[in-house]
Design a protein around this motif. Structure first.
Motif, PDB file in Angstrom:
ATOM      1  N   GLY A   1      -1.524   2.877 -15.291  1.00 33.24           N
ATOM      2  CA  GLY A   1      -2.402   1.718 -15.286  1.00 33.24           C
ATOM      3  C   GLY A   1      -2.803   1.356 -13.872  1.00 33.24           C
ATOM      4  O   GLY A   1      -2.642   2.152 -12.935  1.00 33.24           O
ATOM      5  N   PRO A   2      -3.338   0.156 -13.654  1.00 28.73           N
ATOM      6  CA  PRO A   2      -3.798  -0.259 -12.321  1.00 28.73           C
ATOM      7  C   PRO A   2      -2.723  -0.176 -11.236  1.00 28.73           C
ATOM      8  O   PRO A   2      -3.048   0.109 -10.077  1.00 28.73           O
ATOM      9  CB  PRO A   2      -4.228  -1.715 -12.546  1.00 28.73           C
ATOM     10  CG  PRO A   2      -4.616  -1.760 -13.996  1.00 28.73           C
ATOM     11  CD  PRO A   2      -3.663  -0.841 -14.691  1.00 28.73           C
ATOM     12  N   SER A   3      -1.463  -0.402 -11.588  1.00 32.31           N
ATOM     13  CA  SER A   3      -0.416  -0.359 -10.557  1.00 32.31           C
ATOM     14  C   SER A   3      -0.232   1.056 -10.018  1.00 32.31           C
ATOM     15  O   SER A   3      -0.054   1.261  -8.809  1.00 32.31           O
ATOM     16  CB  SER A   3       0.911  -0.891 -11.112  1.00 32.31           C
ATOM     17  OG  SER A   3       1.343  -0.108 -12.219  1.00 32.31           O
ATOM     18  N   GLU A   4      -0.274   2.056 -10.904  1.00 24.26           N
ATOM     19  CA  GLU A   4      -0.163   3.450 -10.449  1.00 24.26           C
ATOM     20  C   GLU A   4      -1.400   3.861  -9.654  1.00 24.26           C
ATOM     21  O   GLU A   4      -1.308   4.621  -8.677  1.00 24.26           O
ATOM     22  CB  GLU A   4       0.021   4.382 -11.651  1.00 24.26           C
ATOM     23  CG  GLU A   4       1.399   4.326 -12.312  1.00 24.26           C
ATOM     24  CD  GLU A   4       1.546   3.176 -13.286  1.00 24.26           C
ATOM     25  OE1 GLU A   4       2.647   2.995 -13.828  1.00 24.26           O
ATOM     26  OE2 GLU A   4       0.538   2.443 -13.515  1.00 24.26           O
ATOM     27  N   ILE A   5      -2.565   3.358 -10.057  1.00 22.57           N
ATOM     28  CA  ILE A   5      -3.785   3.653  -9.301  1.00 22.57           C
ATOM     29  C   ILE A   5      -3.693   3.033  -7.909  1.00 22.57           C
ATOM     30  O   ILE A   5      -4.067   3.660  -6.904  1.00 22.57           O
ATOM     31  CB  ILE A   5      -5.027   3.119 -10.047  1.00 22.57           C
ATOM     32  CG1 ILE A   5      -5.196   3.834 -11.394  1.00 22.57           C
ATOM     33  CG2 ILE A   5      -6.283   3.303  -9.191  1.00 22.57           C
ATOM     34  CD1 ILE A   5      -6.306   3.268 -12.267  1.00 22.57           C
ATOM     35  N   GLN A   6      -3.159   1.814  -7.832  1.00 21.14           N
ATOM     36  CA  GLN A   6      -2.996   1.156  -6.532  1.00 21.14           C
ATOM     37  C   GLN A   6      -2.037   1.941  -5.644  1.00 21.14           C
ATOM     38  O   GLN A   6      -2.254   2.056  -4.427  1.00 21.14           O
ATOM     39  CB  GLN A   6      -2.489  -0.270  -6.727  1.00 21.14           C
ATOM     40  CG  GLN A   6      -2.415  -1.076  -5.448  1.00 21.14           C
ATOM     41  CD  GLN A   6      -3.779  -1.262  -4.794  1.00 21.14           C
ATOM     42  OE1 GLN A   6      -4.728  -1.689  -5.443  1.00 21.14           O
ATOM     43  NE2 GLN A   6      -3.887  -0.908  -3.514  1.00 21.14           N
ATOM     44  N   SER A   7      -1.000   2.518  -6.245  1.00 22.51           N
ATOM     45  CA  SER A   7      -0.063   3.342  -5.467  1.00 22.51           C
ATOM     46  C   SER A   7      -0.766   4.554  -4.885  1.00 22.51           C
ATOM     47  O   SER A   7      -0.496   4.967  -3.741  1.00 22.51           O
ATOM     48  CB  SER A   7       1.104   3.789  -6.355  1.00 22.51           C
ATOM     49  OG  SER A   7       1.865   2.682  -6.779  1.00 22.51           O
ATOM     50  N   LEU A   8      -1.684   5.162  -5.661  1.00 22.33           N
ATOM     51  CA  LEU A   8      -2.477   6.292  -5.159  1.00 22.33           C
ATOM     52  C   LEU A   8      -3.306   5.855  -3.951  1.00 22.33           C
ATOM     53  O   LEU A   8      -3.381   6.568  -2.937  1.00 22.33           O
ATOM     54  CB  LEU A   8      -3.417   6.801  -6.253  1.00 22.33           C
ATOM     55  CG  LEU A   8      -2.958   7.911  -7.189  1.00 22.33           C
ATOM     56  CD1 LEU A   8      -4.090   8.262  -8.152  1.00 22.33           C
ATOM     57  CD2 LEU A   8      -2.538   9.150  -6.411  1.00 22.33           C
ATOM     58  N   ILE A   9      -3.952   4.712  -4.069  1.00 25.99           N
ATOM     59  CA  ILE A   9      -4.773   4.188  -2.975  1.00 25.99           C
ATOM     60  C   ILE A   9      -3.921   3.959  -1.727  1.00 25.99           C
ATOM     61  O   ILE A   9      -4.331   4.300  -0.604  1.00 25.99           O
ATOM     62  CB  ILE A   9      -5.476   2.887  -3.405  1.00 25.99           C
ATOM     63  CG1 ILE A   9      -6.517   3.177  -4.494  1.00 25.99           C
ATOM     64  CG2 ILE A   9      -6.131   2.184  -2.218  1.00 25.99           C
ATOM     65  CD1 ILE A   9      -7.142   1.944  -5.119  1.00 25.99           C
ATOM     66  N   ASP A  10      -2.741   3.407  -1.927  1.00 31.77           N
ATOM     67  CA  ASP A  10      -1.854   3.115  -0.791  1.00 31.77           C
ATOM     68  C   ASP A  10      -1.368   4.397  -0.112  1.00 31.77           C
ATOM     69  O   ASP A  10      -1.129   4.411   1.103  1.00 31.77           O
ATOM     70  CB  ASP A  10      -0.659   2.299  -1.265  1.00 31.77           C
ATOM     71  CG  ASP A  10      -1.055   0.904  -1.742  1.00 31.77           C
ATOM     72  OD1 ASP A  10      -2.161   0.453  -1.371  1.00 31.77           O
ATOM     73  OD2 ASP A  10      -0.288   0.282  -2.504  1.00 31.77           O
ATOM     74  N   ARG A  11      -1.234   5.480  -0.891  1.00 33.55           N
ATOM     75  CA  ARG A  11      -0.788   6.758  -0.308  1.00 33.55           C
ATOM     76  C   ARG A  11      -1.929   7.479   0.411  1.00 33.55           C
ATOM     77  O   ARG A  11      -1.681   8.327   1.272  1.00 33.55           O
ATOM     78  CB  ARG A  11      -0.202   7.671  -1.404  1.00 33.55           C
ATOM     79  CG  ARG A  11       1.144   7.219  -1.929  1.00 33.55           C
ATOM     80  CD  ARG A  11       1.867   8.338  -2.665  1.00 33.55           C
ATOM     81  NE  ARG A  11       1.195   8.759  -3.881  1.00 33.55           N
ATOM     82  CZ  ARG A  11       1.337   8.179  -5.067  1.00 33.55           C
ATOM     83  NH1 ARG A  11       2.123   7.104  -5.179  1.00 33.55           N
ATOM     84  NH2 ARG A  11       0.718   8.640  -6.126  1.00 33.55           N
ATOM     85  N   HIS A  12      -3.167   7.153   0.042  1.00 34.06           N
ATOM     86  CA  HIS A  12      -4.325   7.829   0.649  1.00 34.06           C
ATOM     87  C   HIS A  12      -5.362   6.783   1.074  1.00 34.06           C
ATOM     88  O   HIS A  12      -6.506   6.779   0.578  1.00 34.06           O
ATOM     89  CB  HIS A  12      -4.945   8.816  -0.349  1.00 34.06           C
ATOM     90  CG  HIS A  12      -3.984   9.800  -0.924  1.00 34.06           C
ATOM     91  ND1 HIS A  12      -3.567  10.924  -0.250  1.00 34.06           N
ATOM     92  CD2 HIS A  12      -3.309   9.792  -2.115  1.00 34.06           C
ATOM     93  CE1 HIS A  12      -2.705  11.593  -1.004  1.00 34.06           C
ATOM     94  NE2 HIS A  12      -2.524  10.927  -2.139  1.00 34.06           N
ATOM     95  N   PRO A  13      -5.017   5.893   1.995  1.00 31.86           N
ATOM     96  CA  PRO A  13      -5.899   4.779   2.351  1.00 31.86           C
ATOM     97  C   PRO A  13      -7.223   5.212   2.970  1.00 31.86           C
ATOM     98  O   PRO A  13      -8.266   4.629   2.679  1.00 31.86           O
ATOM     99  CB  PRO A  13      -5.061   3.958   3.343  1.00 31.86           C
ATOM    100  CG  PRO A  13      -4.049   4.935   3.881  1.00 31.86           C
ATOM    101  CD  PRO A  13      -3.751   5.879   2.763  1.00 31.86           C
ATOM    102  N   THR A  14      -7.169   6.231   3.836  1.00 38.94           N
ATOM    103  CA  THR A  14      -8.407   6.675   4.490  1.00 38.94           C
ATOM    104  C   THR A  14      -9.367   7.273   3.486  1.00 38.94           C
ATOM    105  O   THR A  14     -10.571   6.966   3.476  1.00 38.94           O
ATOM    106  CB  THR A  14      -8.096   7.705   5.593  1.00 38.94           C
ATOM    107  OG1 THR A  14      -7.184   7.127   6.533  1.00 38.94           O
ATOM    108  CG2 THR A  14      -9.377   8.120   6.311  1.00 38.94           C
ATOM    109  N   THR A  15      -8.832   8.159   2.625  1.00 40.75           N
ATOM    110  CA  THR A  15      -9.669   8.781   1.581  1.00 40.75           C
ATOM    111  C   THR A  15     -10.253   7.720   0.662  1.00 40.75           C
ATOM    112  O   THR A  15     -11.451   7.748   0.329  1.00 40.75           O
ATOM    113  CB  THR A  15      -8.836   9.777   0.754  1.00 40.75           C
ATOM    114  OG1 THR A  15      -8.331  10.798   1.614  1.00 40.75           O
ATOM    115  CG2 THR A  15      -9.674  10.399  -0.351  1.00 40.75           C
TER     116      THR A  15
END
Length: 496
Positions: free
Chosen positions: A127-141
């Motif tokens: 859900g959104p929390s896992e998507i947010q974790s992806l964003i946090d791991r790849h902030p520049t991308t």
């Protein structure tokens, strides 16, 4: 960067906003796979027979081949649908399914999956929390993707897993067949259906009416040579050619006033030209019309077709359906309703049967012939024809035959109906541009570019067309020759 803020911002973009989020997420998933040195393949958005992406060597901490599907929201019904589709498409027990929801889902779904599916351990929910974790791991991308959302969306379409378009078409045809079997199915018919029986196209009809009008009026005599007038009309349209709708309005004003007598004169003129110009080389019961009528016939398990909506004035489908003894009702006014046993054939732009005496209240039919008729429909959101179209688009899966999908009102209704879905559920036949027809004029080459460059351009052109219609909730069924359409319609109804 906050995903929920991004998702909320893009929701204001309407239907297209969801696909921008989906493309953003696909590229983010791709970045995650690359970081973990895992293979990642995403499918064309128009290929409804496959999942959105596939990771053959696992994805993140999920081992084995992983099919990935992105959805707007997860419910028990959606989980059942995707799990069943996954089970039927997967042969290997080690394959996993990852469902990614853009919105929060109920935690009750996890125990629901474990209870109802034997291979529960192979279905994962994000859900959104896992998507947010992806964003946090790849902030520049994530930041770069967020700044280039529109170009990124088309990049995803163009970079998608290449598949022969005919192979992809088979998957789309199977999806149409499934919808037809369900009984929640309608057809939208356009000018191409009538043309298959030799009726004139819109431009030919307008030119003929224009010549007929001027032949009676020019120089105040009715003896003017029609060939002379025809040459004048042809030249006028070359020099100062109005749009088809403007020309139709011009003709309507030239033939009629607002009096009932003059209205009748106009309708008679259009009807005479419509059927009088028919090319007799074509059977009035064409293979395409026969194939459509076949789908209208009830099967051994009951009726599959909910309704037929036609933008054509003619009664050719009615003739074919009647010849088979099928129960139907032509509907061309607001107050008319079909009985449960009757197949409704809605003439949403008006009805001009060749024999008007067969239909009661035919004089009450609204003829959307020219510009002012279209303006009336645009202006009246609750016009009966708008409501019928929108209801069919929302409540059923619609197959569109003989339509170019350029009509602004139809596109508006499609966009409205697509707001509540995350996968296209309608289907439209579209003619594919071949390399030969694009590059050659007879034996003469008209494109100065290498063959590989031209073919690559056409491939991109077709993919971008798929993406544009995907926003409107429509899957394209490509064809190269018109004769393919009746054959495909037979495939849809086969064995049902």
């Amino acid at each position: 960067m906050d995903f929920l803020q991004l998702e909320e911002k893009l929701s204001s973009y309407g239907t297209g906003g969801y696909y921008l989020v989906e493309s953003f997420l696909i590229k983010l998933l791709q970045a995650e796979a690359q970081a973990k040195k895992q293979d990642f393949v995403h499918s064309s958005g128009s290929n409804i027979a496959t999942f959105d992406a596939f990771a053959p060597n696992g994805f993140g901490d999920i081992h084995g081949p992983v099919s990935i599907e992105i959805v707007r929201a997860l419910s028990t019904n959606r989980v059942i649908k995707e799990a069943n589709r996954f089970s039927s498409a997967t042969k290997e027990a080690s394959t996993s399914l990852l469902l990614i929801s853009l919105t929060k889902y109920s935690h009750n779904l996890v125990p629901f999956i474990k209870k109802n599916f034997p291979a529960a351990a192979s279905v994962y929910l994000w859900g959104p929390s896992e998507i947010q974790s992806l964003i946090d791991r790849h902030p520049t991308t994530a930041s770069n993707l967020a700044e280039n959302l529109f170009s990124n969306r088309f990049r995803v379409a163009l970079e998608s897993n290449a598949e022969d378009w005919k192979t992809q078409r088979e998957g789309v045809i199977n999806a149409v067949r499934d919808q037809y079997k369900s009984g929640r199915f309608s057809m939208f018919l356009g000018a191409g259906v009538s043309s298959s029986a030799g009726l004139p196209d819109w431009d030919t009809l307008l030119n003929s009416l224009f010549v007929s009008m001027l032949t009676e009026d020019v120089a105040g005599t009715k003896n003017t040579d029609s060939e002379q007038i025809s040459s004048i009309v042809k030249r006028l349209r070359q020099i100062d050619g109005p749009s088809a709708l403007m020309l139709a309005r011009y003709i309507r004003k030239g033939i009629t006033t607002d009096s009932p007598t003059e209205q009748g004169k106009f309708i008679a003129a259009v009807t005479t030209q419509l059927y009088g110009l028919r090319n007799k080389k074509y059977s009035i019961s064409s293979q395409l019309i026969k194939a459509i009528a076949n789908l209208c016939a009830p099967s051994r398990t009951g009726a599959k077709m909910r309704a037929v909506l036609t933008y054509n004035f003619d009664d050719l489908l009615e003739r074919e359906v009647k010849s088979r003894g099928l129960s139907y009702r032509s509907i061309f006014e607001e107050l008319d309703l079909p009985s449960p046993e009757e197949l409704p054939i809605y003439h949403v732009h008006g009805f001009l049967p060749e024999d008007r005496s067969e239909y009661e209240n035919i004089n009450k039919a609204t003829l959307v012939f020219s510009e002012e008729g279209y303006h009336q429909i645009y202006r009246e959101s609750y016009h009966w024809s708008n409501l019928i179209q929108l209801n069919s688009l929302k409540e059923t899966s619609c197959l569109m035959v003989g339509l170019s999908l350029t009509d602004p009102n139809l596109r508006r209704l499609l966009e409205i109906s697509a707001k509540s879905i995350d996968k296209p559920k309608h289907f439209a036949f579209m003619k594919r541009i071949t390399y030969e027809s694009f590059s050659m004029d007879g034996e003469k080459s008209v494109v100065r570019a290498p063959t590989t460059t031209v073919r690559r351009f056409l491939d991109r052109h077709h993919k971008l067309n798929e993406e544009v219609l995907r926003e409107l909730g429509v899957n394209i069924i490509w064809y190269e020759n018109y004769d393919e359409i009746p054959t495909i319609l037979q495939q849809i109804g086969k064995g049902v």
